[in-house]
Design an enzyme around this catalytic site. Structure first.
Site, mmCIF file in Angstrom:
data_model
loop_
_atom_site.group_PDB
_atom_site.id
_atom_site.type_symbol
_atom_site.label_atom_id
_atom_site.label_comp_id
_atom_site.label_asym_id
_atom_site.label_seq_id
_atom_site.Cartn_x
_atom_site.Cartn_y
_atom_site.Cartn_z
ATOM 1 C CB CYS A 126 -2.103 54.943 -47.910
ATOM 2 S SG CYS A 126 -2.251 56.645 -47.356
ATOM 3 C CG HIS B 105 4.589 64.438 -42.834
ATOM 4 N ND1 HIS B 105 3.988 63.935 -41.712
ATOM 5 C CD2 HIS B 105 4.636 65.790 -42.651
ATOM 6 C CE1 HIS B 105 3.686 64.926 -40.885
ATOM 7 N NE2 HIS B 105 4.056 66.056 -41.434
ATOM 8 C CG HIS C 199 -1.431 65.196 -42.032
ATOM 9 N ND1 HIS C 199 -0.314 65.883 -42.457
ATOM 10 C CD2 HIS C 199 -1.096 63.890 -42.017
ATOM 11 C CE1 HIS C 199 0.659 65.008 -42.672
ATOM 12 N NE2 HIS C 199 0.213 63.804 -42.422
ATOM 13 C CB CYS D 86 -6.968 60.901 -45.281
ATOM 14 S SG CYS D 86 -7.349 59.143 -45.219
ATOM 15 C CG HIS E 152 0.896 63.663 -36.651
ATOM 16 N ND1 HIS E 152 -0.142 63.883 -37.516
ATOM 17 C CD2 HIS E 152 1.853 63.027 -37.370
ATOM 18 C CE1 HIS E 152 0.167 63.396 -38.712
ATOM 19 N NE2 HIS E 152 1.378 62.865 -38.646
ATOM 20 C CD GLU F 191 -4.388 61.205 -38.302
ATOM 21 O OE1 GLU F 191 -3.418 60.854 -39.007
ATOM 22 O OE2 GLU F 191 -5.145 60.383 -37.747
ATOM 23 C CB CYS G 166 -5.315 53.768 -41.869
ATOM 24 S SG CYS G 166 -5.461 53.469 -43.615
ATOM 25 C CG ASN H 293 3.301 56.119 -42.588
ATOM 26 O OD1 ASN H 293 3.823 55.308 -43.344
ATOM 27 N ND2 ASN H 293 3.065 57.375 -42.958
ATOM 28 C CB SER I 30 3.836 60.569 -47.294
ATOM 29 O OG SER I 30 4.671 60.307 -46.188
#
Lengths: 301, 301
Positions: free
Chosen positions: B13, B41, B73, B95, B123, B125, B188, B218, B263
């Site tokens: 992405c 990742h 992240h 990001c 996680h 993030e 996102c 994801n 990723s």
């Protein structure tokens, strides 16, 4: 044995009780008062207040003398300005929950949200609410569709008598297309609580009588929801009752449920209860006050 | 004829492409760089970057020299302060969509919202996001239950890789118990778009190969969703492929779908595509770049 029960939390809500009290106090003090539109959506109450000098006019330009009572639904910002320009004494009986929705609308407007009002565009509460918003605003009337554009900031404000299910529907449509969705859940708890008490009773009865103005949004919603569960009649007053409605329930010794919208006075509920008592064969067992009507505690009848 | 298709919008992405580019530029300028945790990742990409001097460390106290790259992240506020106190040169590859969620969190915190984060509490993030909130905060990990208390002001912020269905669930639980619900839909678009392209392909195939880190949220979500529609294998690299997976699809001359998480580098997708080509009997028909792999246009195959 045939049973008649009144749903808990039926009838006048806090905002309506407050508006009636303010109207009665005002008429006592001045001997007269004017409201713009009927003070509540109940013709019998409006008639009763007119006997103590509280008259309702439809057109703000007909008002020439103090005091003026703003009814529980509120009025538009334009009409408020007209009243102030006329230097009239104003008694503000706008429901505090409706007034809170106005504050949310004004603040969301200042912060440049695209505002979506969940409500009936022809209802005075919504006309008054919309009048306080100067930029982007649209009214969503619980239909299934919303324009599929991308929004950055959306604020949702609800008519106080809306159904939470409609709010779920609207937010589900908006979530995927909105970066920030700010939902002001201005649905009044009284409405929610009245609805759930009425629906609990409706599921346990053979016939529901929903009492309230034919132009009362929350009463119409009650009648619609009850009719999805059992046979339902929506009436304003005792003289609308038809004996044949009760034939089946008398024969099966079933249960009759009563509920009433937010603008239905106690004396009308009482009158209807006693009339039904007479029809179903208990003419000597009248209630003297609404408190004597058996309510429904959500246990099996 | 047997068909192999790549889902549209597979792989890197915007935020990951940006982080890789910043890492490559930094290593080119300084000949070295350190990231806290792997930059993305994907173990293969981390390995590739390590060959040009970008090393990942787990413990911030191991970092003694500039430059330090903050991965996509983001990092916690505490760790950012430690880096600044050490006077290290910082390259911020957080990001921009994750950074925007930080801004929403900080502003909602200042405005005294009770903050609910929709995401995985372990996680990085989400750990980084939570670290920016000083008052009331809870993390909701897509379970069905939420404590039934009454909230005045609630703000919801989402992990960027969350599923919109979980956001619907959470808001449905919150709407009836919250006066003001402010939803920052920080999911996102790339994640949504990748998911829907992958699901469209999964419905049309006999076997889906989902490519991406086994620790990538994801990618795990992609594999979970595809597995509800067709036989699905989640792999990180070509060497995990087993020939027997393809027996049935070869026999029926069916369709194989490929998709990859945010990723997953292009070269890994290409390598896997070519290896599958060889297994299913087209050893001389290799693609030279990812652009040569037929994609799926959501028309019948």
């Amino acid at each position: 044995m045939l049973d008649i029960r009144l749903a808990k939390n039926s009838g006048f809500c806090f905002g309506v009780k407050r508006a009636i009290r303010l109207a009665e106090e005002t008429s006592e003090k001045y001997g007269k008062a004017t409201t713009i539109g009927p003070i509540i959506h109940n013709p019998q109450m409006v008639e009763k207040l007119s006997r103590v000098g509280v008259k309702a006019v439809d057109d703000i330009y007909q008002i020439t003398e103090s005091p003026v009572i703003i009814r529980s639904h509120g009025i538009t910002q334009e009409n408020l300005t007209i009243l102030k320009d006329k230097n009239l004494e104003i008694v503000d009986a706008t429901c505090p929950y409706v007034a809170r929705a106005h504050e949310y609308a004004i603040s969301a407007d200042e912060e440049n949200y695209h505002i979506i009002i969940l409500g009936n565009p022809t209802h005075p509460e919504i006309i008054a609410l919309k009048s306080r918003i100067h930029s982007n605003v649209q009214i969503w009337d619980s239909i299934e569709y919303i324009e599929k554009k991308e929004y950055t900031k959306v604020a949702v404000i609800c008519q106080t008598t809306q159904n939470i299910e409609n709010l779920h529907k609207l937010t589900s449509l908006l979530l995927p297309i909105t970066k920030e969705l700010r939902v002001f859940n201005t649905i009044c708890d009284a409405t929610n609580i009245r609805q759930s008490s009425s629906l609990a009773l409706a599921t346990a009865t053979d016939l529901m009588i929903v009492i309230g103005g034919k132009n009362s949004s929350n009463t119409l919603m009650l009648a619609k929801l009850c009719s999805e569960l059992t046979t339902t009649k929506h009436i304003e007053a005792a003289n609308e009752i038809s004996k044949v409605w009760f034939d089946e329930v008398i024969q099966k010794k079933g249960c009759i449920g009563l509920t009433a919208g937010a603008s239905t006075p106690d004396w009308i509920i009482l009158e209807i209860y006693n009339k039904i008592k007479a029809i179903v064969g208990y003419p000597n067992d009248f209630a003297q006050s609404i408190d004597e009507i058996p309510s429904y505690n959500e246990e099996p009848l």
